[in-house]
Design a protein around this motif. Sequence first.
Motif, PDB file in Angstrom:
ATOM      1  N   PRO A 148       1.074  -0.849   0.066  1.00 35.24           N
ATOM      2  CA  PRO A 148       0.096  -0.628  -0.406  1.00 35.24           C
ATOM      3  C   PRO A 148       1.193   1.128   0.079  1.00 35.24           C
ATOM      4  CG  PRO A 148       0.024  -0.641   2.351  1.00 35.24           C
ATOM      5  CD  PRO A 148       1.025  -1.743   1.261  1.00 35.24           C
ATOM      6  N   THR A 149       2.192   1.129  -0.155  1.00 32.39           N
ATOM      7  CA  THR A 149       3.127   2.450   0.412  1.00 32.39           C
ATOM      8  C   THR A 149       2.638   3.742  -0.932  1.00 32.39           C
ATOM      9  OG1 THR A 149       4.657   1.344   0.783  1.00 32.39           O
ATOM     10  CG2 THR A 149       5.540   2.831  -0.095  1.00 32.39           C
ATOM     11  N   ALA A 150       2.465   3.621  -2.173  1.00 30.21           N
ATOM     12  CA  ALA A 150       2.330   3.602  -3.036  1.00 30.21           C
ATOM     13  C   ALA A 150       0.700   4.767  -3.030  1.00 30.21           C
ATOM     14  CB  ALA A 150       2.033   3.537  -4.394  1.00 30.21           C
ATOM     15  N   THR A 151       0.295   4.186  -2.527  1.00 24.61           N
ATOM     16  CA  THR A 151      -1.301   4.434  -2.662  1.00 24.61           C
ATOM     17  C   THR A 151      -1.366   5.561  -1.207  1.00 24.61           C
ATOM     18  OG1 THR A 151      -2.630   2.698  -3.266  1.00 24.61           O
ATOM     19  CG2 THR A 151      -3.672   3.735  -1.620  1.00 24.61           C
ATOM     20  N   LEU A 152      -0.952   5.220  -0.264  1.00 20.78           N
ATOM     21  CA  LEU A 152      -0.518   6.318   0.781  1.00 20.78           C
ATOM     22  C   LEU A 152       0.287   7.508   0.562  1.00 20.78           C
ATOM     23  CD1 LEU A 152       0.626   3.663   3.646  1.00 20.78           C
ATOM     24  CD2 LEU A 152      -1.434   4.779   4.031  1.00 20.78           C
ATOM     25  N   ARG A 153       0.828   7.379  -0.313  1.00 19.49           N
ATOM     26  CA  ARG A 153       1.582   8.318  -0.569  1.00 19.49           C
ATOM     27  C   ARG A 153       0.699   9.302  -1.358  1.00 19.49           C
ATOM     28  NH1 ARG A 153       7.219   5.303  -1.016  1.00 19.49           N
ATOM     29  NH2 ARG A 153       8.391   6.351   0.244  1.00 19.49           N
TER      30      ARG A 153
END
Length: 111
Positions: free
Chosen positions: A45-50
């Motif tokens: 989920p890193t890109a979505t969190l960013r």
Amino acid sequence: MFGKGRQEARCTENVYLHPDLKGLTEFQTVHGSADDIEGLGKVNPTATLRAAAAILEQHAHCEGAVGTMEHALDVLKEKGVVTADQNGNSSTSEVVDMALEVIGRYVLKEE
């Protein structure tokens, strides 16, 4: 494209140039939708969190949201709370939950 590390952890800001869409921006993950592992708790989920942090900062006037999210993601990486594609064993929801917890402590100056 912004974010650190591998493509799976980055997102982009797309700007529309057509005059009828002036000012419209779209944030999206670089890696795509990961349909093949959807619902299995394996999606990074890193890109979505960013992307969410960028939206909050640019459109909801939450100054510092991007920096705060980057801090949270750095803490998660240090603690090894990452998904399998980043050599970890945390689920999607564990990463998101921990990121929100770190952000809460950071905002309250507990971290």
